[in-house]
Structures are given as C-alpha cells and as structure tokens.
Design a protein around this motif. Structure first.
Motif, PDB file in Angstrom:
ATOM      1  N   PRO A  55       0.346   0.260   3.460  1.00 42.34           N
ATOM      2  CA  PRO A  55       0.046   0.823   2.136  1.00 42.34           C
ATOM      3  C   PRO A  55      -0.229   2.322   2.238  1.00 42.34           C
ATOM      4  CG  PRO A  55      -1.843  -0.386   2.989  1.00 42.34           C
ATOM      5  CD  PRO A  55      -0.719  -0.632   3.944  1.00 42.34           C
ATOM      6  N   VAL A  56       0.327   3.086   1.304  1.00 42.33           N
ATOM      7  CA  VAL A  56       0.101   4.533   1.289  1.00 42.33           C
ATOM      8  C   VAL A  56      -0.117   4.988  -0.147  1.00 42.33           C
ATOM      9  CG1 VAL A  56       1.433   5.038   3.387  1.00 42.33           C
ATOM     10  CG2 VAL A  56       2.605   4.921   1.186  1.00 42.33           C
ATOM     11  N   GLY A  57      -0.838   6.114  -0.296  1.00 45.10           N
ATOM     12  CA  GLY A  57      -1.005   6.731  -1.602  1.00 45.10           C
ATOM     13  C   GLY A  57      -1.998   6.043  -2.522  1.00 45.10           C
ATOM     14  N   THR A  58      -2.917   5.269  -1.951  1.00 50.33           N
ATOM     15  CA  THR A  58      -3.813   4.478  -2.796  1.00 50.33           C
ATOM     16  C   THR A  58      -4.858   5.333  -3.508  1.00 50.33           C
ATOM     17  OG1 THR A  58      -3.534   2.605  -1.282  1.00 50.33           O
ATOM     18  CG2 THR A  58      -5.380   2.504  -2.823  1.00 50.33           C
ATOM     19  N   LYS A  59      -5.391   6.349  -2.822  1.00 47.50           N
ATOM     20  CA  LYS A  59      -6.508   7.103  -3.385  1.00 47.50           C
ATOM     21  C   LYS A  59      -6.157   7.745  -4.722  1.00 47.50           C
ATOM     22  CE  LYS A  59     -10.002  10.592  -2.382  1.00 47.50           C
ATOM     23  NZ  LYS A  59      -9.910  11.149  -3.747  1.00 47.50           N
ATOM     24  N   ALA A  60      -4.969   8.320  -4.827  1.00 44.94           N
ATOM     25  CA  ALA A  60      -4.580   8.961  -6.083  1.00 44.94           C
ATOM     26  C   ALA A  60      -4.562   7.953  -7.223  1.00 44.94           C
ATOM     27  CB  ALA A  60      -3.198   9.610  -5.930  1.00 44.94           C
ATOM     28  N   TRP A  61      -4.149   6.738  -6.937  1.00 43.82           N
ATOM     29  CA  TRP A  61      -4.125   5.698  -7.971  1.00 43.82           C
ATOM     30  C   TRP A  61      -5.537   5.284  -8.367  1.00 43.82           C
ATOM     31  CZ3 TRP A  61      -0.199   4.113 -10.882  1.00 43.82           C
ATOM     32  CH2 TRP A  61       1.110   4.409 -10.453  1.00 43.82           C
ATOM     33  N   LEU A  62      -6.422   5.201  -7.406  1.00 46.63           N
ATOM     34  CA  LEU A  62      -7.794   4.785  -7.707  1.00 46.63           C
ATOM     35  C   LEU A  62      -8.512   5.813  -8.572  1.00 46.63           C
ATOM     36  CD1 LEU A  62      -8.910   3.298  -4.269  1.00 46.63           C
ATOM     37  CD2 LEU A  62      -8.292   2.057  -6.351  1.00 46.63           C
ATOM     38  N   ASP A  63      -8.049   7.056  -8.541  1.00 45.13           N
ATOM     39  CA  ASP A  63      -8.640   8.098  -9.383  1.00 45.13           C
ATOM     40  C   ASP A  63      -8.064   8.110 -10.795  1.00 45.13           C
ATOM     41  OD1 ASP A  63     -10.211   8.923  -7.290  1.00 45.13           O
ATOM     42  OD2 ASP A  63      -8.804  10.473  -6.621  1.00 45.13           O
ATOM     43  N   ALA A  64      -7.011   7.314 -11.027  1.00 48.20           N
ATOM     44  CA  ALA A  64      -6.317   7.351 -12.318  1.00 48.20           C
ATOM     45  C   ALA A  64      -7.107   6.668 -13.430  1.00 48.20           C
ATOM     46  CB  ALA A  64      -4.937   6.708 -12.196  1.00 48.20           C
ATOM     47  N   ALA A  65      -7.915   5.675 -13.074  1.00 48.62           N
ATOM     48  CA  ALA A  65      -8.707   4.936 -14.063  1.00 48.62           C
ATOM     49  C   ALA A  65      -9.840   4.251 -13.324  1.00 48.62           C
ATOM     50  CB  ALA A  65      -7.836   3.928 -14.814  1.00 48.62           C
ATOM     51  N   ALA A  66     -10.681   3.532 -14.069  1.00 45.95           N
ATOM     52  CA  ALA A  66     -11.803   2.810 -13.459  1.00 45.95           C
ATOM     53  C   ALA A  66     -11.344   1.404 -13.096  1.00 45.95           C
ATOM     54  CB  ALA A  66     -12.977   2.759 -14.427  1.00 45.95           C
ATOM     55  N   PHE A  67     -11.292   1.116 -11.804  1.00 48.59           N
ATOM     56  CA  PHE A  67     -10.816  -0.185 -11.350  1.00 48.59           C
ATOM     57  C   PHE A  67     -11.938  -0.960 -10.681  1.00 48.59           C
ATOM     58  CE2 PHE A  67      -6.965   2.515 -11.205  1.00 48.59           C
ATOM     59  CZ  PHE A  67      -6.191   1.800 -12.113  1.00 48.59           C
ATOM     60  N   ASP A  68     -11.979  -2.248 -10.959  1.00 52.47           N
ATOM     61  CA  ASP A  68     -12.969  -3.119 -10.331  1.00 52.47           C
ATOM     62  C   ASP A  68     -12.542  -3.471  -8.911  1.00 52.47           C
ATOM     63  OD1 ASP A  68     -15.397  -4.761 -10.596  1.00 52.47           O
ATOM     64  OD2 ASP A  68     -14.028  -6.461 -10.401  1.00 52.47           O
ATOM     65  N   ARG A  69     -11.264  -3.793  -8.760  1.00 50.98           N
ATOM     66  CA  ARG A  69     -10.698  -4.104  -7.442  1.00 50.98           C
ATOM     67  C   ARG A  69      -9.276  -3.555  -7.388  1.00 50.98           C
ATOM     68  NH1 ARG A  69     -11.886 -10.507  -7.431  1.00 50.98           N
ATOM     69  NH2 ARG A  69     -11.035 -10.163  -9.511  1.00 50.98           N
ATOM     70  N   TRP A  70      -8.713  -3.483  -6.183  1.00 55.15           N
ATOM     71  CA  TRP A  70      -7.326  -3.054  -6.052  1.00 55.15           C
ATOM     72  C   TRP A  70      -6.633  -3.851  -4.959  1.00 55.15           C
ATOM     73  CZ3 TRP A  70      -5.356  -0.839  -1.532  1.00 55.15           C
ATOM     74  CH2 TRP A  70      -6.309  -0.416  -0.595  1.00 55.15           C
ATOM     75  N   TYR A  71      -5.316  -3.963  -5.101  1.00 53.86           N
ATOM     76  CA  TYR A  71      -4.523  -4.769  -4.181  1.00 53.86           C
ATOM     77  C   TYR A  71      -3.213  -4.044  -3.860  1.00 53.86           C
ATOM     78  CZ  TYR A  71      -7.535  -8.288  -6.367  1.00 53.86           C
ATOM     79  OH  TYR A  71      -8.615  -8.967  -6.870  1.00 53.86           O
ATOM     80  N   GLN A  72      -2.747  -4.211  -2.632  1.00 54.35           N
ATOM     81  CA  GLN A  72      -1.404  -3.803  -2.237  1.00 54.35           C
ATOM     82  C   GLN A  72      -0.626  -5.099  -1.992  1.00 54.35           C
ATOM     83  OE1 GLN A  72       0.157  -0.829  -1.456  1.00 54.35           O
ATOM     84  NE2 GLN A  72      -1.471   0.711  -1.490  1.00 54.35           N
ATOM     85  N   VAL A  73       0.461  -5.274  -2.728  1.00 51.38           N
ATOM     86  CA  VAL A  73       1.195  -6.535  -2.621  1.00 51.38           C
ATOM     87  C   VAL A  73       2.683  -6.281  -2.480  1.00 51.38           C
ATOM     88  CG1 VAL A  73      -0.517  -7.717  -4.045  1.00 51.38           C
ATOM     89  CG2 VAL A  73       1.551  -6.808  -5.104  1.00 51.38           C
ATOM     90  N   ASP A  74       3.352  -7.289  -1.949  1.00 49.92           N
ATOM     91  CA  ASP A  74       4.804  -7.316  -1.928  1.00 49.92           C
ATOM     92  C   ASP A  74       5.245  -8.035  -3.199  1.00 49.92           C
ATOM     93  OD1 ASP A  74       7.495  -7.719  -1.591  1.00 49.92           O
ATOM     94  OD2 ASP A  74       7.356  -8.429   0.472  1.00 49.92           O
ATOM     95  N   GLY A  75       5.760  -7.313  -4.147  1.00 44.77           N
ATOM     96  CA  GLY A  75       6.108  -7.897  -5.446  1.00 44.77           C
ATOM     97  C   GLY A  75       7.179  -8.947  -5.374  1.00 44.77           C
ATOM     98  N   ASP A  76       7.915  -9.016  -4.231  1.00 48.02           N
ATOM     99  CA  ASP A  76       8.955 -10.033  -4.111  1.00 48.02           C
ATOM    100  C   ASP A  76       8.423 -11.363  -3.604  1.00 48.02           C
ATOM    101  OD1 ASP A  76      10.939  -8.310  -4.963  1.00 48.02           O
ATOM    102  OD2 ASP A  76      11.264  -7.508  -2.943  1.00 48.02           O
ATOM    103  N   GLN A  77       7.149 -11.359  -3.199  1.00 45.21           N
ATOM    104  CA  GLN A  77       6.555 -12.574  -2.639  1.00 45.21           C
ATOM    105  C   GLN A  77       5.496 -13.106  -3.590  1.00 45.21           C
ATOM    106  OE1 GLN A  77       7.685 -13.986   0.172  1.00 45.21           O
ATOM    107  NE2 GLN A  77       9.187 -12.315   0.385  1.00 45.21           N
ATOM    108  N   ALA A  78       5.737 -14.322  -4.110  1.00 47.03           N
ATOM    109  CA  ALA A  78       4.781 -14.913  -5.031  1.00 47.03           C
ATOM    110  C   ALA A  78       3.424 -15.124  -4.370  1.00 47.03           C
ATOM    111  CB  ALA A  78       5.320 -16.251  -5.565  1.00 47.03           C
ATOM    112  N   ALA A  79       3.427 -15.477  -3.087  1.00 38.68           N
ATOM    113  CA  ALA A  79       2.172 -15.728  -2.371  1.00 38.68           C
ATOM    114  C   ALA A  79       1.294 -14.491  -2.349  1.00 38.68           C
ATOM    115  CB  ALA A  79       2.460 -16.203  -0.950  1.00 38.68           C
ATOM    116  N   ASP A  80       1.920 -13.306  -2.306  1.00 41.01           N
ATOM    117  CA  ASP A  80       1.152 -12.058  -2.304  1.00 41.01           C
ATOM    118  C   ASP A  80       0.429 -11.828  -3.626  1.00 41.01           C
ATOM    119  OD1 ASP A  80       1.154 -10.929   0.146  1.00 41.01           O
ATOM    120  OD2 ASP A  80       2.319  -9.167  -0.390  1.00 41.01           O
ATOM    121  N   MET A  81       0.934 -12.435  -4.709  1.00 39.78           N
ATOM    122  CA  MET A  81       0.353 -12.211  -6.026  1.00 39.78           C
ATOM    123  C   MET A  81      -0.815 -13.140  -6.309  1.00 39.78           C
ATOM    124  SD  MET A  81       2.239  -9.808  -7.191  1.00 39.78           S
ATOM    125  CE  MET A  81       1.768  -9.798  -8.920  1.00 39.78           C
ATOM    126  N   ALA A  82      -1.053 -14.115  -5.464  1.00 43.08           N
ATOM    127  CA  ALA A  82      -2.111 -15.101  -5.709  1.00 43.08           C
ATOM    128  C   ALA A  82      -3.477 -14.469  -5.604  1.00 43.08           C
ATOM    129  CB  ALA A  82      -1.978 -16.250  -4.711  1.00 43.08           C
TER     130      ALA A  82
END
Length: 300
Positions: free
Chosen positions: A273-300
């Motif tokens: 995973p790269v570039g996460t910090k800039a995204w976390l500054d974009a809004a107020a997030f409770d949690r964050w995840y890096q996932v492979d969008g092609d894998q359903a198991a990653d979305m669980a």
C-alpha cells in the motif's frame, strides 16, 4: 404489527404480547442529528428502533463525551434508566433519519404486570448490559445500510459494490440498491410517508443494503449519505485525492453535521500500500483499509 416489529427481531415473543405492545406504542420519525434525550432528562420512556440508527454518548470527567454504543433496527434503548433511575444517564442522538416507537414508563409497568414474559426479556437485557458494562465493552449493533462513494470517476464503484455484496453474502442477504431502483420508489408522486414505508420495507427485507454512489450525481450521493449506517469512501491506492472532487466535498460537508461513521477503502494495484496519508487527510475517517478490489475476500 408494524410498531412492534422490532421486538420480533430482538426476541421470540407471543402474539398477544406483541399486540399489547403494538397497541400502546407511539411512533415518530426523528431527523438525522436530532437529540432524542439528553443526560439528566427525566427517564419517562423506552424506545424501540424500527428503522435507522441511534448513537448513545456519555459524559467524561474531562468534560468531553464518549460513544457508549449504538442501537439499530430491532434494538431497545433507554431501558436501563427507565428501570433503575429517574433520569437518563446517556444522550441519545439519531445517526440518520430514524423511525422510533416510544413506550412510556406507565405502559411498560402495566405490561410487565400483565405479561410476565416481558419481565423475563428485560431481565436478560439487564444481565447482558451489566456484563458488557463491567467488561468496558460499548454496546453495538449490526450495520444494515452502507453508502459506497467513489472518490472520483476512476473508481469502478459498481464493480466494488458487487464485490462488497459478495463478501457480505456470507453473513446474510444483500441488496445492491442502484439509483434507478430507488428512483422507482421515491418518484412518481408518492407522498413522504409512503416513500419512507417503501424504503423501510426495502431494508427490512434484507440483512444488508449497499447504496453505490456516483462521481457526478450530487443528489444521489446525498441520498446515499442520509440513509447509511456506515459510509465507505473508495479511492485508488498510489494516487492523491482530488480535494475538488464533488464526492469528497460532499462528504466533508456531510461530516460537519452528521455523526455517521466513515471508513476509507483504498483499492490497490500493487502488493504494497502506498499514498495512504494523503487520503487520510482528505476527510475524517474512523478506520481505513487497503484492499484488492478484485478479491471478494478482501472486502469482507
């Protein structure tokens, strides 16, 4: 038995008790962000969530407040204060528009005398609450509705919604509610109460409802946000968020008044995973995840 519907999900109660509860409950819709009662208010009623979500907070010695728990469809809140105290010990606020059934102290006590099974249900509730309180565990409830917003037009939000639904299907029935489907419900001259009832029926027929947002339709995104128990903002890992994006701007504006929790989901194309910090500054997030969008198991 629309008003007593929540009790049928929370426990197995006999039809005569359900009818008795149904006959005395008063129902109303509470707008998102409205305070239902505050700490110190007289504890005159308990509430049943028919649809929507309510957050309970309690004050700290430092003068701030902490989340004590949340109540969703089928949950009862305000009960502990009704039983053993004269005032509410928490503040209850609607996370989103919420349909509540209110049962007064007088009606509750009368039903307890007429239907001992209700007292058994209450005893179990108190024991569970006490166990969680001693353990320091906030009370929680399942998430039923999810708004999935694309950070920009490069996010394949429909595909991600289907993968999310595939993962959630392991836990229950899932409906991906597209804009065209909802428009059939909300448009066509139906009055506000009819629309509410249709949307409630949609949610009650499924364990989860996923509302995939749009990178270009502000009105639809506003609807998704207003009807979500949890908000997910989807972006692409390795990129920087566009702070001028209508979706991000709408989310930031929504967060100035809403208390709905929001999580960040970054779709990665690389192993790391790269570039996460800039995204976390974009809004107020409770949690964050890096996932492979092609894998359903990653979305669980």
């Amino acid at each position: 038995m629309g008003q007593a519907m929540a009790f049928t999900e929370a426990s197995v109660l006999k039809p005569d008790l359900l009818s008795a509860i149904d006959a005395v409950c008063e129902c109303r819709y509470v707008p998102a962000g409205e305070c239902i009662y505050s700490v110190g208010d007289p504890a005159h009623s308990l509430y049943i969530v028919l649809s929507g979500r309510v957050q309970g907070t309690r004050p700290t010695r430092q003068g701030t407040s902490v989340i004590a728990g949340e109540a969703g469809r089928g949950n009862v809140f305000g009960l502990m204060s009704l039983i053993d105290d004269e005032t509410y010990r928490m503040t209850a606020t609607a996370v989103r528009e919420t349909h509540l059934a209110r049962l007064s102290r007088e009606d509750f006590e009368r039903l307890g005398h007429e239907h001992p099974r209700l007292l058994l249900k209450v005893t179990r509730f108190v024991l569970e609450f006490t166990r969680d309180f001693v353990a320091g565990t906030p009370t929680s409830c399942p998430i039923h509705t999810i708004a999935l917003l694309p950070a920009d037009g490069d996010v394949p939000v429909e595909a991600v919604a289907e993968k999310l639904a595939e993962a959630l299907a392991a836990e229950g029935s899932v409906l991906v509610a597209h804009r065209s489907m909802v428009e059939e419900i909300t448009e066509g001259g139906a009055d506000a109460d009819t629309v509410r009832q249709r949307l409630e029926a949609l949610e009650c027929d499924h364990d989860f409802v996923v509302y995939p947002g749009s990178a270009s339709h502000d009105r639809w995104n506003a609807f998704c946000l207003e009807h979500a128990d949890r908000v997910l903002l989807a972006g692409r890992s390795g990129t920087s968020p566009d702070m001028q994006s209508p979706t991000i701007a709408a989310l930031r504006k929504f967060q100035t008044s809403a208390i709905t929790k929001c999580d960040l989901v970054l779709l990665r194309a690389e192993a790391e995973p790269v570039g996460t910090k800039a995204w976390l500054d974009a809004a107020a997030f409770d949690r964050w995840y890096q996932v492979d969008g092609d894998q359903a198991a990653d979305m669980a």
